[in-house]
Write a protein that holds these residues in place. Structure first.
Motif, PDB file in Angstrom:
ATOM      1  N   LEU A 158       0.813  -1.216   0.000  1.00 22.13           N
ATOM      2  CA  LEU A 158       0.000   0.000   0.000  1.00 22.13           C
ATOM      3  C   LEU A 158       0.845   1.265   0.000  1.00 22.13           C
ATOM      4  CD1 LEU A 158      -2.558  -1.295   2.639  1.00 22.13           C
ATOM      5  CD2 LEU A 158      -2.899  -1.141   0.157  1.00 22.13           C
ATOM      6  N   GLY A 159       2.156   1.131   0.134  1.00 26.34           N
ATOM      7  CA  GLY A 159       3.048   2.281   0.065  1.00 26.34           C
ATOM      8  C   GLY A 159       2.709   3.347   1.088  1.00 26.34           C
ATOM      9  N   ASP A 160       2.777   4.602   0.647  1.00 25.10           N
ATOM     10  CA  ASP A 160       2.523   5.736   1.547  1.00 25.10           C
ATOM     11  C   ASP A 160       1.080   5.830   1.999  1.00 25.10           C
ATOM     12  OD1 ASP A 160       5.171   6.441   1.316  1.00 25.10           O
ATOM     13  OD2 ASP A 160       4.838   7.954  -0.238  1.00 25.10           O
ATOM     14  N   ALA A 161       0.186   5.096   1.336  1.00 25.44           N
ATOM     15  CA  ALA A 161      -1.223   5.140   1.730  1.00 25.44           C
ATOM     16  C   ALA A 161      -1.453   4.452   3.071  1.00 25.44           C
ATOM     17  CB  ALA A 161      -2.099   4.493   0.661  1.00 25.44           C
ATOM     18  N   TRP A 162      -0.503   3.583   3.464  1.00 30.17           N
ATOM     19  CA  TRP A 162      -0.620   2.896   4.750  1.00 30.17           C
ATOM     20  C   TRP A 162       0.317   3.557   5.754  1.00 30.17           C
ATOM     21  CZ3 TRP A 162      -3.829  -0.327   7.089  1.00 30.17           C
ATOM     22  CH2 TRP A 162      -3.417  -0.973   8.254  1.00 30.17           C
ATOM     23  N   LYS A 163      -0.227   4.273   6.694  1.00 30.42           N
ATOM     24  CA  LYS A 163       0.591   4.908   7.729  1.00 30.42           C
ATOM     25  C   LYS A 163      -0.241   5.105   8.984  1.00 30.42           C
ATOM     26  CE  LYS A 163      -0.250   9.344   5.419  1.00 30.42           C
ATOM     27  NZ  LYS A 163       0.374  10.496   4.722  1.00 30.42           N
ATOM     28  N   GLY A 164       0.455   4.943  10.123  1.00 34.69           N
ATOM     29  CA  GLY A 164      -0.221   5.111  11.401  1.00 34.69           C
ATOM     30  C   GLY A 164      -1.326   4.110  11.652  1.00 34.69           C
ATOM     31  N   GLY A 165      -1.235   2.933  11.023  1.00 35.01           N
ATOM     32  CA  GLY A 165      -2.286   1.939  11.220  1.00 35.01           C
ATOM     33  C   GLY A 165      -3.589   2.286  10.537  1.00 35.01           C
ATOM     34  N   LYS A 166      -3.527   3.161   9.521  1.00 36.68           N
ATOM     35  CA  LYS A 166      -4.714   3.564   8.769  1.00 36.68           C
ATOM     36  C   LYS A 166      -4.425   3.493   7.275  1.00 36.68           C
ATOM     37  CE  LYS A 166      -6.065   6.961  12.325  1.00 36.68           C
ATOM     38  NZ  LYS A 166      -6.426   8.383  12.583  1.00 36.68           N
ATOM     39  N   LEU A 167      -5.467   3.314   6.478  1.00 35.96           N
ATOM     40  CA  LEU A 167      -5.356   3.266   5.026  1.00 35.96           C
ATOM     41  C   LEU A 167      -5.923   4.558   4.453  1.00 35.96           C
ATOM     42  CD1 LEU A 167      -4.659   1.887   2.417  1.00 35.96           C
ATOM     43  CD2 LEU A 167      -6.714   0.480   2.637  1.00 35.96           C
ATOM     44  N   HIS A 168      -5.039   5.387   3.928  1.00 36.61           N
ATOM     45  CA  HIS A 168      -5.415   6.748   3.514  1.00 36.61           C
ATOM     46  C   HIS A 168      -5.765   6.802   2.032  1.00 36.61           C
ATOM     47  CE1 HIS A 168      -4.049   8.698   7.335  1.00 36.61           C
ATOM     48  NE2 HIS A 168      -3.329   7.595   7.391  1.00 36.61           N
ATOM     49  N   LEU A 169      -6.902   6.197   1.679  1.00 36.48           N
ATOM     50  CA  LEU A 169      -7.412   6.230   0.312  1.00 36.48           C
ATOM     51  C   LEU A 169      -8.942   6.230   0.353  1.00 36.48           C
ATOM     52  CD1 LEU A 169      -5.118   3.618  -1.489  1.00 36.48           C
ATOM     53  CD2 LEU A 169      -5.173   6.077  -1.949  1.00 36.48           C
ATOM     54  N   PRO A 170      -9.582   6.777  -0.682  1.00 37.13           N
ATOM     55  CA  PRO A 170     -11.046   6.746  -0.720  1.00 37.13           C
ATOM     56  C   PRO A 170     -11.568   5.329  -0.950  1.00 37.13           C
ATOM     57  CG  PRO A 170     -10.172   8.465  -2.169  1.00 37.13           C
ATOM     58  CD  PRO A 170      -9.015   7.593  -1.770  1.00 37.13           C
ATOM     59  N   LEU A 171     -12.642   5.008  -0.267  1.00 36.19           N
ATOM     60  CA  LEU A 171     -13.330   3.742  -0.474  1.00 36.19           C
ATOM     61  C   LEU A 171     -14.486   3.987  -1.444  1.00 36.19           C
ATOM     62  CD1 LEU A 171     -13.572   0.743   0.394  1.00 36.19           C
ATOM     63  CD2 LEU A 171     -15.202   1.510   2.134  1.00 36.19           C
ATOM     64  N   HIS A 172     -14.456   3.304  -2.575  1.00 32.43           N
ATOM     65  CA  HIS A 172     -15.482   3.478  -3.601  1.00 32.43           C
ATOM     66  C   HIS A 172     -16.654   2.542  -3.319  1.00 32.43           C
ATOM     67  CE1 HIS A 172     -12.972   5.615  -6.840  1.00 32.43           C
ATOM     68  NE2 HIS A 172     -12.261   5.593  -5.728  1.00 32.43           N
ATOM     69  N   VAL A 173     -17.813   3.123  -3.060  1.00 25.93           N
ATOM     70  CA  VAL A 173     -19.037   2.349  -2.851  1.00 25.93           C
ATOM     71  C   VAL A 173     -20.047   2.798  -3.904  1.00 25.93           C
ATOM     72  CG1 VAL A 173     -20.901   1.777  -1.264  1.00 25.93           C
ATOM     73  CG2 VAL A 173     -18.589   2.151  -0.375  1.00 25.93           C
TER      74      VAL A 173
END
Length: 342
Positions: free
Chosen positions: A206-221
């Motif tokens: 996940l590269g830089d999108a994974w930091k601090g135990g969180k996934l920093h990307l939009p979830l598409h619903v």
């Protein structure tokens, strides 16, 4: 590294390694027949799977086309599935819908329920329910799969126990929740089988999108082919996955293969409830949240819960627009009673 479980007629499927673009895969059953087997001995098995992944990227091993419709949830069944509510904005709104005030402690002490984990739906299998009046709803979430976590593990160590990341549709029956919770004993009938993304990935993917135990990307619903939610999973997440895992491990040890969910991904807007996408907001990851906002702003809920024939799609894209986990895409279907005279 990206891992999936293909249908093979057994309950636990067959483990494969999938390439980055989710187009090809290679059999990994000679290393570990199932994902749970790999998780049970991760320190020894993971390096071998990683080498296989590298061989796959260089086309140095036999491959087959990867079809998401042929995938089970990465863990078709698990020793434990515990779902948190890390997006407290969502908790606050949904409690308003049933007239329940939210205690201040919810901002400091995570909510978590233990869901059924003996049968997970495949990511492209239908959601079959007997009655639309049960208030069928999707809940788009992020989840992680852990290794062994000793009782009393703190958040920092708990983050190190995260082996895989994936998406989840935590199916909820909103019409059954109030009466069930009023008994004071938690969810059961109102939380049927969940479905997970076709692919689970290691955090380094996940590269830089994974930091601090969180996934920093939009979830598409998406709902019936139209965008419904694009909430960023790294925003407004009150408790990161390390904190959620530590909460679950406060009084018990967690076995390898434990799945911990984030709860419904939810974003505020200017300090208040979120707005639909067509009104400049990030939309919603479940219908209940939109209904609450409609009630608050317009006096009544207008958006119906899922009906038979409705289709939900949950996916996450990387910076280049490529699917990271594959898509959960499920159509709601009517299930006739097994016993017509219950």
């Amino acid at each position: 590294m990206k891992l999936a479980t293909l249908k093979d007629g057994s309950r636990d499927g067959r483990l494969v390694v999938v390439n980055d673009r989710l187009t090809f895969c290679t059999d990994a059953s000679h290393i570990a027949p199932t994902l749970q087997t790999a998780l049970d001995d991760w320190d020894e098995v993971a390096p071998k799977l990683k080498l296989l992944c590298e061989s796959l990227s260089h086309e140095a091993v036999p491959t087959i086309r990867f079809h998401e419709h042929e995938a089970l949830s990465p863990l078709p069944r698990a020793y434990q599935w515990a779902d948190g509510s890390a997006y407290v904005n969502h908790v606050e709104l949904v409690r308003k819908a049933r007239g329940a005030k939210m205690p201040e402690s919810f901002w400091t002490d995570p909510l978590m329920y233990q869901g059924g984990s003996d049968t997970f739906l495949a990511p492209r299998d239908p959601v079959r329910m007997r009655n639309e009046a049960w208030g069928i709803d999707m809940e788009g979430e992020i989840a992680v799969i852990t290794g062994d976590v000793p009782m009393g593990t703190g958040p920092a160590k708990a983050r190190e126990a995260i082996l895989l990341v994936l998406l989840v549709n935590d199916v909820s029956l909103r019409g059954l929740i109030p009466a069930e919770l009023s008994k004071g004993f938690g969810f059961f009938q109102s939380k049927p089988s969940s479905a997970f993304s076709p692919v689970a990935v290691t955090p380094d993917e996940l590269g830089d999108a994974w930091k601090g135990g969180k996934l920093h990307l939009p979830l598409h619903v998406d709902l019936n082919g139209a965008p419904f939610g694009r909430a960023n999973a790294g925003i407004d997440m009150t408790f990161d996955f390390g904190e959620l895992i530590a909460h679950a491990a406060r009084t018990r040890s967690l076995s390898a293969g434990t799945i911990i969910g984030s709860g419904t991904v939810s974003n505020k807007l200017d300090g208040g409830p979120g707005k639909p996408l067509d009104q400049g907001g990030a939309g919603y990851s479940c219908i209940a949240e939109q209904r609450v906002v409609e009630t608050l702003l317009e006096g009544e809920a207008r958006t119906p819960f899922l009906k038979f024939g409705d289709t939900v799609r949950i996916e996450m894209l990387d910076g280049n627009g490529h699917s990271i986990f594959g898509a959960i895409e499920q159509t709601v279907e009517k299930l006739e009673a097994v016993d017509p005279h219950p």
